[in-house]
Design a protein around this motif. Structure first.
Motif, short mmCIF file in Angstrom:
data_model
loop_
_atom_site.label_atom_id
_atom_site.label_comp_id
_atom_site.label_asym_id
_atom_site.label_seq_id
_atom_site.Cartn_x
_atom_site.Cartn_y
_atom_site.Cartn_z
N GLY A 192 7.97 0.59 2.54
CA GLY A 192 7.26 0.90 1.31
C GLY A 192 7.36 2.36 0.93
N ALA A 193 7.25 3.25 1.94
CA ALA A 193 7.31 4.69 1.68
C ALA A 193 8.68 5.10 1.14
CB ALA A 193 6.99 5.46 2.96
N LEU A 221 10.28 6.33 -2.84
CA LEU A 221 11.18 7.44 -3.15
C LEU A 221 12.40 6.92 -3.91
CD1 LEU A 221 11.86 10.48 -2.72
CD2 LEU A 221 12.99 9.80 -0.58
N LEU A 222 12.88 5.75 -3.51
CA LEU A 222 14.11 5.19 -4.05
C LEU A 222 13.96 4.65 -5.48
CD1 LEU A 222 16.98 3.98 -3.70
CD2 LEU A 222 15.93 2.09 -2.45
N LEU A 231 0.82 -1.21 0.00
CA LEU A 231 0.00 0.00 0.00
C LEU A 231 0.86 1.26 0.00
CD1 LEU A 231 -2.88 -0.87 2.51
CD2 LEU A 231 -3.04 -0.70 0.04
N ALA A 232 1.86 1.30 0.88
CA ALA A 232 2.73 2.48 0.95
C ALA A 232 3.54 2.64 -0.33
CB ALA A 232 3.66 2.37 2.16
N PHE A 233 4.09 1.55 -0.83
CA PHE A 233 4.93 1.60 -2.03
C PHE A 233 4.10 2.00 -3.25
CE2 PHE A 233 7.40 -0.22 -5.54
CZ PHE A 233 8.69 0.18 -5.20
N GLY A 234 2.99 1.29 -3.47
CA GLY A 234 2.16 1.58 -4.65
C GLY A 234 1.50 2.94 -4.59
#
Length: 512
Positions: A117-118, A122-123, A64-67
Motif C-alpha cells: 500500500g505504501a 507513491l506509484l 490504510l497505507a495506500f489511502g
C-alpha cells in the motif's frame, strides 16, 4: 493569484507513446492488486493460520497505507521527480509482493500488504501525473487518458479473473508473485523511455504538519469505514475513528490555508472542475465497489459459480469499460464538453445498476446480469476517461502529482465507504427478510436453504437501490460543477493552465 505572460507550450515528448505502455502496465498492476487478493484470501487464510477476526486486515492493511499516504506520495513525486517516484514505487511494490507471496505467517503477510500500500501510494499519483505533463496535445491526451481510464475502471474486474485462475490452478501465492514481472518490465521500460519535462518539479520545502495531519486523518477515515463493516456503525471505536478523522482533516485544511508551501494547495481542491471530478468519481466508486462485492458473492454462493467462472462472468463489464473509454469517451472528448460525457456516462451506469435491483435467486445471467454489466461498463468507461483527464485540469505542473493523488484518494476512500456502507445496508435487509420468514428458515432442508438464499439476494437488491441513487447523484454533480469546455483540438492542453474556475483545456500554460 496573479497571471503573468503565457509561456510557450512544451514540445511533445517523442517517446510519450512508449512511456504510456509502461505507465499503463504499472497502473494495471496496482488496480489488479485491489481485487486479485480477495479471490485468494480464503486459501491464504487457511495456509497461514489467520483467524476469522484478523482476515479483514489482509485487505485493510493495504487500504490504510495506500489511502493514508496518497497525498504524501503525490507531493514526493512533485518534489523528487515523477519518473524517480514511479520507478522506486514499482521496485518497492515488487519487493513487497515477493514478501507477501513468501509469507510464512500472519504478521509477515500483514506487513507485506502494508508495504504494498505504501509503495502503491507513491506509484499511483506518479503514473497519472506523468501522463498529465507528457501529453500536451488535446487529441493525443484524449487517447492516452482513454487507455488509462479503461485500465482504472476495468482492471479490478480483470483481477477477479486472474485471481480465480491463479488460485484454482496454481496457488494463492501467485496472486502476489504475478506482480513481480509486471513491475520489472514497467520499471526497466520507464527508466529507458520516460523523459520528464524540465521545470515541472516542485522545489518547495515539504509541509511536515500537513503530511502528519492528512495521513492520520485519512487512515482514521478509512479504518472507521472498514471497522463499521465488521463491528457496526455505533461501535465506540468506529465512532471515535470518525470523530478523530473529522478533527484531523479539519485541522489539515486550516494548516494548508496558512502555510507557505502546503502539501495540498487548497486551489487544487477548490477549482470547480477538479472538485467536481473528485466528488463525482468518489461517489461512483462507492457504487461500483459495492457491486463487485455483491455480484461476486451472488455468482459464487447463490449461483454456485467457481472462482474462474465468476471472473469470466465479469468480462462484459470489462469490455463495456474498454469500449466506453477508448471508443466513446476518447473519440467524443475533443468534440464535446467533458460534463456531457461524465453526466450521461454515470446516468447510463445507473440504468445498468437499476436492472440489477431485479436480481432473484433464479435470475438468468444472459437475460439480466449480462446486459446490466454492459450498460455499467459503457457508462463508467465513458465517464472515467474525461474524469481522469480533468483530475489535473488547470493545475500548475508543479502540483500535478498531488492533484493526481487526489483522484486516487477519492477512489480509495470511495471504495472503503462503498464496501462498508452498502455491505451494512445489505446485511440489514437480509436480517429483516429472515426475521419476517423465520418459520420457513427454521424448517431446514431445501426450503430453508432457499429462504437463506432469497434473504441474501434481497439484501443485495436493497443495497443496489442505494447504488443507483449514488450514481444519479454523481451524474448531477458532474453536470452541475464541471463547466470547462471541450479541448482545443490541435492546440496544447493546459495541464499547467491558470487556476481560475473558467480555465479551459485550450488555455496555454500560465506562469504563476
Amino acid at each position: 493569484m496573479s497571471k503573468t505572460a503565457a509561456t510557450p507550450p512544451l514540445a511533445a515528448d517523442p517517446s510519450r507513446w512508449k512511456a504510456l505502455v509502461f505507465i499503463a502496465l504499472a497502473q494495471l498492476m496496482v488496480v489488479l492488486d485491489a481485487t486479485i487478493v480477495n479471490i485468494a484470501l480464503p486459501s491464504a487464510q487457511t495456509d497461514l493460520g489467520i483467524s476469522d477476526g484478523n482476515r479483514q486486515w489482509v485487505i485493510t492493511a493495504y487500504a490504510l497505507a495506500f489511502g493514508g499516504l496518497l497525498l504524501f506520495g503525490g507531493r514526493i513525486a512533485d518534489k523528487w521527480g515523477r519518473k524517480n517516484a514511479f520507478v522506486v514505487g514499482l521496485i518497492g511494490f515488487a519487493l513487497a509482493s515477493a514478501l507477501g507471496g513468501a509469507a510464512t505467517g500472519e504478521a509477515m503477510m500483514l506487513g507485506a500488504r502494508a508495504l504494498q500500500g505504501a509503495f502503491g501510494a507513491l506509484l499511483a499519483p506518479a503514473a497519472l501525473s506523468l501522463l498529465a505533463v507528457m501529453f500536451t496535445d488535446a487529441k493525443e491526451r484524449a487517447k492516452a487518458f482513454g487507455i488509462y481510464g479503461a485500465i482504472a475502471g476495468g482492471g479490478g474486474a480483470v483481477g477477479l479473473i486472474l485471481g480465480g485462475f491463479l488460485t484454482e490452478y496454481l496457488n494463492w501465492r501467485w496472486t502476489f508473485f504475478v506482480n513481480i514481472p509486471f513491475a520489472i518490465v514497467a520499471a526497466v521500460g520507464a527508466w529507458m523511455v520516460i523523459r520528464e519535462p524540465a521545470g515541472s518539479r516542485n522545489r518547495a520545502p515539504l509541509d511536515i504538519p500537513g503530511v502528519v495531519l492528512s495521513t492520520t486523518g485519512l487512515v482514521a477515515l478509512v479504518y472507521g469505514f472498514t471497522r463499521a463493516e465488521s463491528a457496526g456503525w455505533s461501535n465506540a471505536l468506529t465512532v471515535i475513528m470518525f470523530v478523530a478523522s473529522a478533527l484531523l482533516l479539519a485541522a489539515f485544511v486550516l494548516v494548508e490555508s496558512q502555510v507557505k508551501s502546503p502539501l495540498l494547495p487548497l486551489r487544487v481542491l477548490l477549482e470547480r472542475n477538479r472538485g467536481g471530478v473528485y466528488l463525482s468519481l468518489g461517489l461512483a466508486v462507492i457504487a461500483m465497489f459495492g457491486l463487485f462485492l455483491f455480484l461476486t458473492y451472488y455468482l459464487q454462493v447463490v449461483k454456485g459459480f467457481s472462482p474462474v467462472k465468476t471472473g469470466f462472468a465479469f468480462l462484459p463489464m470489462i469490455a463495456g469499460m474498454i469500449v466506453g473509454s477508448t471508443q466513446i469517451g476518447a473519440r467524443l472528448m475533443t468534440r464535446v464538453a467533458p460534463r456531457l460525457l461524465m453526466g450521461p456516462g454515470f446516468l447510463l451506469a445507473a440504468v445498468g445498476m437499476l436492472l440489477l435491483t431485479q436480481l432473484e435467486v433464479g435470475s438468468s445471467y444472459p437475460a439480466l446480469i449480462l446486459p446490466a454489466q454492459l450498460l455499467l461498463g459503457l457508462g463508467m468507461g465513458t465517464a472515467f476517461m474525461p474524469a481522469m483527464s480533468l483530475a489535473t485540469h488547470g493545475v500548475n505542473p508543479a502540483d500535478a502529482g498531488v492533484a493526481s493523488a487526489m483522484v486516487n484518494t477519492s477512489q480509495q476512500v470511495g471504495g472503503a465507504i462503498g464496501t462498508a456502507l452498502l455491505n451494512t445496508i445489505a446485511a440489514s435487509a437480509t436480517t429483516v427478510y429472515l426475521t419476517d420468514h423465520a418459520a420457513e428458515a427454521a424448517a431446514g432442508g431445501p426450503a430453508g436453504q432457499l429462504i437463506q438464499a432469497q434473504a441474501m439476494v434481497e439484501g443485495y437488491a436493497s443495497a443496489i437501490w442505494w447504488a443507483v441513487g449514488i450514481l444519479v447523484a454523481s451524474s448531477v454533480i458532474a453536470l452541475a460543477l464541471i463547466n470547462t469546455g471541450r479541448p482545443n483540438v490541435g492546440g496544447p492542453v493546459a495541464s499547467g493552465a491558470g487556476e481560475g474556475a473558467d480555465a479551459e483545456f485550450k488555455v496555454p500554460v500560465i506562469a504563476h
